[in-house]
Design an enzyme around this catalytic site. Structure first.
Site, PDB file in Angstrom:
ATOM      1  CG  ASP A 188      44.810  44.176  43.593  1.00  0.00           C
ATOM      2  OD1 ASP A 188      44.917  43.395  44.556  1.00  0.00           O
ATOM      3  OD2 ASP A 188      43.818  44.195  42.835  1.00  0.00           O
ATOM      4  NE  ARG A 189      42.293  43.453  48.108  1.00  0.00           N
ATOM      5  CZ  ARG A 189      42.074  42.709  49.186  1.00  0.00           C
ATOM      6  NH1 ARG A 189      42.109  43.237  50.403  1.00  0.00           N
ATOM      7  NH2 ARG A 189      41.833  41.436  49.058  1.00  0.00           N
ATOM      8  CD  GLU A 226      38.395  49.762  46.655  1.00  0.00           C
ATOM      9  OE1 GLU A 226      37.162  49.663  46.710  1.00  0.00           O
ATOM     10  OE2 GLU A 226      39.113  48.953  46.068  1.00  0.00           O
ATOM     11  CG  ASP A 284      45.708  41.268  46.980  1.00  0.00           C
ATOM     12  OD1 ASP A 284      46.734  41.745  46.474  1.00  0.00           O
ATOM     13  OD2 ASP A 284      44.582  41.357  46.447  1.00  0.00           O
ATOM     14  CB  SER A 302      41.857  39.289  44.282  1.00  0.00           C
ATOM     15  OG  SER A 302      42.517  40.256  45.024  1.00  0.00           O
TER      16      SER A 302
HETATM   17  C1  VG1 Z   1      36.450  43.601  47.846  1.00  0.00           C
HETATM   18  C2  VG1 Z   1      36.837  44.886  48.533  1.00  0.00           C
HETATM   19  C3  VG1 Z   1      36.970  45.999  47.504  1.00  0.00           C
HETATM   20  C4  VG1 Z   1      37.979  45.580  46.435  1.00  0.00           C
HETATM   21  C5  VG1 Z   1      37.548  44.254  45.838  1.00  0.00           C
HETATM   22  C6  VG1 Z   1      38.516  43.735  44.811  1.00  0.00           C
HETATM   23  O1  VG1 Z   1      35.189  43.743  47.220  1.00  0.00           O
HETATM   24  O2  VG1 Z   1      35.875  45.252  49.501  1.00  0.00           O
HETATM   25  O3  VG1 Z   1      37.368  47.179  48.148  1.00  0.00           O
HETATM   26  O4  VG1 Z   1      38.051  46.550  45.420  1.00  0.00           O
HETATM   27  O5  VG1 Z   1      37.423  43.277  46.867  1.00  0.00           O
HETATM   28  O6  VG1 Z   1      39.788  43.690  45.324  1.00  0.00           O
HETATM   29  P1  VG1 Z   1      33.822  43.208  47.867  1.00  0.00           P
HETATM   30  O7  VG1 Z   1      32.760  43.447  46.831  1.00  0.00           O
HETATM   31  O8  VG1 Z   1      34.040  41.779  48.226  1.00  0.00           O
HETATM   32  O9  VG1 Z   1      33.608  44.039  49.106  1.00  0.00           O
HETATM   33  V1  VG1 Z   1      40.823  42.481  44.821  1.00  0.00           V
HETATM   34  O10 VG1 Z   1      42.253  42.809  45.486  1.00  0.00           O
HETATM   35  O11 VG1 Z   1      39.921  41.169  45.289  1.00  0.00           O
HETATM   36  O12 VG1 Z   1      40.852  42.590  43.088  1.00  0.00           O
HETATM   37 CO    CO Z   2      43.689  41.803  44.710  1.00  0.00          CO
END
Ligand code: VG1
Ligand code: CO
Length: 543
Positions: free
Chosen positions: A281-282, A363, A277, A113
């Site tokens: 997905d973001r 989120e 990203d 990601s």
């Molecule tokens: C982060 C974000 C979370 C998101 C996750 C995966 O996780 O805070 O909201 O779902 O990344 O997103 P963490 O545990 O680092 O806070 V992605 O776009 O990296 O699949």
């Molecule tokens: Co992502």
């Protein structure tokens, strides 16, 4: 051709985090590392025999090579078919859609990601279940258990087909179907949104920039925005996926997408801008002279979803992750639909979506999505924003001002302290948890604590409980501070502190965010002792 049974031993630490298994690329490239984890995915989910899998990724370094290895393992484990994005590319939401469309038994997404890519960067493997969503906790636990019990993995000696051309290829008896990564996803978007109305918006001279950050959304955004919707060439920036994302972090926030933020704050600002990203997905949403806080973006999308035909029938419910601001709850209350609060990570929304209890989820980390797939979806959010702007014909700043006048404004910021010492971070969280019972009634710089707990989620669809999901401290008057450690990093620990303050509909909505939050920031520091425990006096990233 021959199927080889390769002897192996369990490798410690193959535990999926918030979103799949993420490690340094070099770790994934070490002999047997990827193979062990992939075999554990099969072993932990009842074997691959007779199953159909979707496979793709965000284009990062080692992705194509890993895809070849995984295909040879699928064939050796008896899978019936693999559906792969051309060039081993698939955005996470497109993979989710393809799993559902093909009624596949699961999917493997090769992505870390927003983490940087390249030989010195990170690599990751996510496993999605037949509903198209990230594997929920019981599945990731079964996979992790399988990583500890491995004694062999199976791999075919046959070469993997070159994935650069579409078609159906044979790999040791298993058909490998290489598909256009964009086409099915685009068709889904055309069903949800009124492309005619969006074309008319661009034809009226509306200007936009979309920063794909050298990652997977480039081909999707170019086909949809510049192709189907007629936005001028150059609307999509950094649209060619590169193996190291142009040397940056494909993280759509004001730090890593600074050039885009500078553009919208400057004299040549377009009407609207967005960034996405690594795996698509973001998203980050910007207007002329304005950064839209992701939590506010979720609330605006939920309040105005009817601007798109796909949501004209109304929403069944709105779900947000716990650290996400309560702006979405304000909208749910006004619409008279249920609001849900889940732990961080998209895997917790799947059950609500499957049960038809929620339509839109989001989120604070700039992930928003709906029941059209089982992942968050950056371009979907952009298309829903465009639908709102096409209907309202107002600048983003006016859309936001009207939203706050109706619902009040939840000033919000996330402060990240990256790469801190893991032990210090764990001690800080333990000390904070130990203090929780004494906090209610205590006052910090004028803010009185109303409630404080370590968040545990009881899933309303199956009653399962997930504990230890972050510390919540709520203050009288609607302010809040949340503390948790990231589950996606690969070096040390990342502390995330989420800060929120409420200004009612008739309150002042024009303050600078960090200034508006100053009292909550100070209270969070008093309560957790961040500086003393981590040695950091300021966060690395503020969103
Ligand atoms: C982060 C974000 C979370 C998101 C996750 C995966 O996780 O805070 O909201 O779902 O990344 O997103 P963490 O545990 O680092 O806070 V992605 O776009 O990296 O699949
Ligand atoms: Co992502």
């Amino acid at each position: 051709m021959t199927i080889r049974t390769v002897e192996t031993k369990p490798i410690a630490g193959q535990k999926p985090g918030t979103s799949g298994l993420r490690k340094k690329t070099a770790a994934f490239m070490a002999p047997g590392y990827l193979e062990n984890f992939v075999q554990a995915i099969f072993d932990g989910t009842g074997g691959a025999k007779g199953k159909t899998y979707v496979l793709g990724g965000d284009g990062r370094f080692f992705g194509r090579e890993a895809a070849g290895t995984i295909l040879r393992m699928m064939a050796a484990n008896g899978a019936a078919r693999a559906v792969v994005g051309r060039g081993a590319l698939l955005s996470t939401p497109a993979a989710s859609h393809l799993i559902r469309l093909r009624k596949a038994d699961g999917g493997i997404i090769l992505s870390a990601s927003h983490n940087p890519g390249g030989p010195e960067g990170d690599f990751g493997v996510k496993f999605n279940t037949p509903n198209g969503g990230p594997a929920p906790e019981p599945v990731t636990e079964a996979i992790f258990a399988a990583t500890g019990a491995l004694s062999r993995y199976l791999i075919s000696d046959a070469p993997s087909p070159d994935l650069s051309a579409e078609g159906i290829f044979d790999l040791d008896g298993m058909p490998v179907e290489v598909v256009d990564p964009v086409a099915d996803y685009q068709a889904l978007m055309e069903r949800l949104f009124d492309f005619g109305a969006l074309r008319a918006l661009f034809a009226s001279g509306f200007t936009m920039r979309f920063d794909a950050m050298h990652a997977v959304t480039g081909p999707y955004a170019t086909a949809i925005l510049e192709g189907a919707l007629g936005a001028p060439a150059g609307t999509v920036m950094n649209g060619a996926p590169s193996e190291d994302f142009g040397g940056g972090h494909p993280d759509p926030n004001p730090v890593w997408a600074k050039p885009l933020v500078d553009l919208v704050m400057g004299p040549d600002a377009p009407d609207f801008a967005a960034a996405s990203d690594g795996d698509g997905d973001r998203n980050m949403i910007l207007g002329r002279g304005l950064y839209v806080t992701p939590s506010d973006s979720l609330a605006v999308l939920a309040a105005n979803a009817a601007a798109a035909p796909g949501y004209a029938g109304g929403l069944k419910g709105i779900a947000r992750s716990m650290p996400t601001s309560r702006a979405a709850d304000d909208v749910a209350a006004a619409l008279g639909v249920p609001a849900f609060e889940t732990p961080t990570g998209w895997k917790f929304f799947g059950n609500l979506l499957d049960a038809g209890m929620a339509t839109i989820c989001g989120e604070e980390s700039a992930g928003t999505g709906s029941d059209h797939v089982r992942e968050k979806d950056g371009l979907w959010a952009v298309l829903l924003w465009l639908s709102i702007l096409a209907k309202e014909r107002k600048p983003v700043s006016e859309v936001m001002a009207a939203h706050w006048r109706r619902f009040g404004r939840r000033y919000y910021s996330r402060h990240d302290y990256e790469g801190i010492d893991s032990d210090a971070a764990a001690e800080m969280m333990a000390a904070l948890k130990a203090r929780l019972p004494s906090l209610p009634g205590a006052t910090f710089g004028g803010l009185t604590v109303e409630a404080a707990d370590d968040f545990a989620y009881a899933d309303p669809t199956d009653g399962s409980v997930t504990a230890g999901q972050g510390v919540r401290v709520s203050f009288a008057g609607g302010a809040r501070a949340v503390f948790r450690l990231s589950g996606t990093g690969t070096e040390g620990a990342t502390l995330r502190v989420y800060l929120e303050r409420y200004a009612p509909p008739d309150g002042d909505h024009g303050e600078e965010t960090q200034a508006a939050l100053a009292a909550v920031i100070a209270a969070a520091e008093d309560i957790a002792g961040i500086a003393a425990r981590t040695g950091r006096s300021a966060p690395d990233v503020m969103t």
